[in-house]
Design a protein around this motif. Structure first.
Motif, PDB file in Angstrom:
ATOM      1  N   ASP A  91      42.226  65.110  30.724  1.00 49.71           N
ATOM      2  CA  ASP A  91      41.582  63.838  30.425  1.00 49.71           C
ATOM      3  C   ASP A  91      40.268  64.048  29.677  1.00 49.71           C
ATOM      4  N   SER A  92      39.464  65.002  30.125  1.00 51.13           N
ATOM      5  CA  SER A  92      38.179  65.238  29.453  1.00 51.13           C
ATOM      6  C   SER A  92      38.369  65.807  28.051  1.00 51.13           C
ATOM      7  N   TYR A 115      43.460  76.873  35.841  1.00 52.77           N
ATOM      8  CA  TYR A 115      44.159  75.626  35.521  1.00 52.77           C
ATOM      9  C   TYR A 115      45.627  75.836  35.178  1.00 52.77           C
ATOM     10  N   ARG A 133      39.662  62.747  25.802  1.00 56.08           N
ATOM     11  CA  ARG A 133      38.801  61.569  25.720  1.00 56.08           C
ATOM     12  C   ARG A 133      37.827  61.611  24.557  1.00 56.08           C
ATOM     13  N   THR A 187      45.282  67.998  40.311  1.00 57.65           N
ATOM     14  CA  THR A 187      44.238  67.013  40.014  1.00 57.65           C
ATOM     15  C   THR A 187      43.212  67.592  39.062  1.00 57.65           C
ATOM     16  N   ASP A 188      42.831  68.854  39.289  1.00 64.01           N
ATOM     17  CA  ASP A 188      41.888  69.509  38.388  1.00 64.01           C
ATOM     18  C   ASP A 188      42.466  69.636  36.979  1.00 64.01           C
ATOM     19  N   GLN A 189      43.755  69.946  36.886  1.00 64.53           N
ATOM     20  CA  GLN A 189      44.395  70.054  35.583  1.00 64.53           C
ATOM     21  C   GLN A 189      44.367  68.707  34.855  1.00 64.53           C
ATOM     22  N   LYS A 235      42.252  66.243  35.314  1.00 66.70           N
ATOM     23  CA  LYS A 235      40.871  65.936  34.926  1.00 66.70           C
ATOM     24  C   LYS A 235      40.490  66.693  33.664  1.00 66.70           C
ATOM     25  N   LEU A 236      40.897  67.954  33.580  1.00 65.35           N
ATOM     26  CA  LEU A 236      40.608  68.754  32.390  1.00 65.35           C
ATOM     27  C   LEU A 236      41.274  68.149  31.164  1.00 65.35           C
ATOM     28  N   LYS A 247      45.334  69.800  44.747  1.00 68.76           N
ATOM     29  CA  LYS A 247      43.989  69.881  44.184  1.00 68.76           C
ATOM     30  C   LYS A 247      44.026  70.515  42.802  1.00 68.76           C
TER      31      LYS A 247
END
Length: 162
Positions: free
Chosen positions: A95-96, A159, A99, A88-90, A92-93, A85
């Protein structure tokens, strides 16, 4: 490391040792002796586990569950779930952060190189693998780090390394 029986034995032995010493301040002497005995117990138990490998220590905690269910896939432990988890959070961070319109191709290339590099990779190693100057890598990462919003993403320490 131990169970309730080990704790009771430790407490009993410490009380017997403290009783034999005649002191005015029994409570503080007991607390100090109990703390020292506890630390000593942990040290000796760690040494014992390193030296002697027991069959009960080698068995996976889920072996009985797997035998009963007949399922060959291992059940994930809570630590593995938490690590997955967190990873995955890392992602997502990252990626955001990458982006946004302000991110150039060099920054995304550097971030991708970091994702596939070993955990202990340094900016100089990443720069060498990409064929660019190491200061450029450091600058791009600092610029990316400035876009981190603690109000939106939470504490940065959550993170960090899994």
């Amino acid at each position: 490391m131990g169970d309730a029986n080990d704790a009771d034995e430790l407490l009993d032995s410490v009380i017997l040792k403290v009783i034999t010493k005649s002191s005015d301040n029994f409570g503080s002497l007991l607390l100090k002796a109990l703390r020292e005995a506890q630390l000593d117990y942990f040290k000796t138990e760690q040494r014992r586990r390193k030296r002697f490998e027991l069959s009960i220590d080698n068995e996976s905690p889920n072996s009985e569950v797997m035998e009963r269910d007949g399922d060959e896939r291992p059940v994930e432990t809570a630590v593995e779930l938490r690590q997955r988890k967190k990873r995955t959070d890392q992602l997502k961070l990252i990626d955001s952060l990458t982006r946004s319109a302000k991110t150039d191709t060099a920054t995304t290339t550097i971030v991708e190189a970091y994702l596939f590099a070993p955990l202990d990779a340094k900016p100089t190693e990443i720069a060498r693998s990409l064929g660019i100057h190491h200061e450029t890598v450091k600058r791009k990462l600092r610029r990316l780090a400035r876009r981190y919003d603690a109000n939106r993403f939470g504490d940065v320490r959550e993170y960090l390394a899994v």
